[in-house]
Design a protein around this motif. Structure first.
Motif, PDB file in Angstrom:
ATOM      1  N   HIS A  31      22.384  83.608  19.910  1.00 19.79           N
ATOM      2  CA  HIS A  31      21.191  83.617  19.938  1.00 19.79           C
ATOM      3  C   HIS A  31      20.645  85.135  20.027  1.00 19.79           C
ATOM      4  N   THR A  32      19.518  85.569  19.322  1.00 19.33           N
ATOM      5  CA  THR A  32      19.353  86.951  19.899  1.00 19.33           C
ATOM      6  C   THR A  32      17.505  86.856  19.527  1.00 19.33           C
ATOM      7  N   VAL A  33      17.377  87.668  21.353  1.00 16.33           N
ATOM      8  CA  VAL A  33      15.423  87.960  21.614  1.00 16.33           C
ATOM      9  C   VAL A  33      15.236  89.566  20.647  1.00 16.33           C
ATOM     10  N   ASP A  34      14.422  89.520  20.303  1.00 14.72           N
ATOM     11  CA  ASP A  34      13.523  90.988  19.164  1.00 14.72           C
ATOM     12  C   ASP A  34      12.904  91.858  20.446  1.00 14.72           C
ATOM     13  N   PRO A  35      13.312  92.994  20.447  1.00 15.17           N
ATOM     14  CA  PRO A  35      13.062  92.857  21.231  1.00 15.17           C
ATOM     15  C   PRO A  35      11.313  92.838  21.293  1.00 15.17           C
TER      16      PRO A  35
END
Length: 54
Positions: A31-35
């Protein structure tokens, strides 16, 4: 009657195996988190610092 029980056990084992496979595949997903930069839903940093100092 025995044939129905054997088929039922095979189906149950197949469903459990597929469930375990799906859960493991989900945990392996990265999973990634948007800046936070340029997020229109967040207040500007200046007003955030002012509210923290009050």
């Amino acid at each position: 009657m025995i044939i129905i029980m054997i088929i039922s056990v095979i189906i149950i084992a197949l469903v459990i195996a597929l469930s375990v496979y799906t859960v493991n595949k989900g945990y392996q997903f990265k999973h990634t988190v948007d800046p936070v930069d340029n997020n229109p839903h967040l207040p500007p940093e200046d007003s955030q610092q002012e509210s923290d100092s009050k």
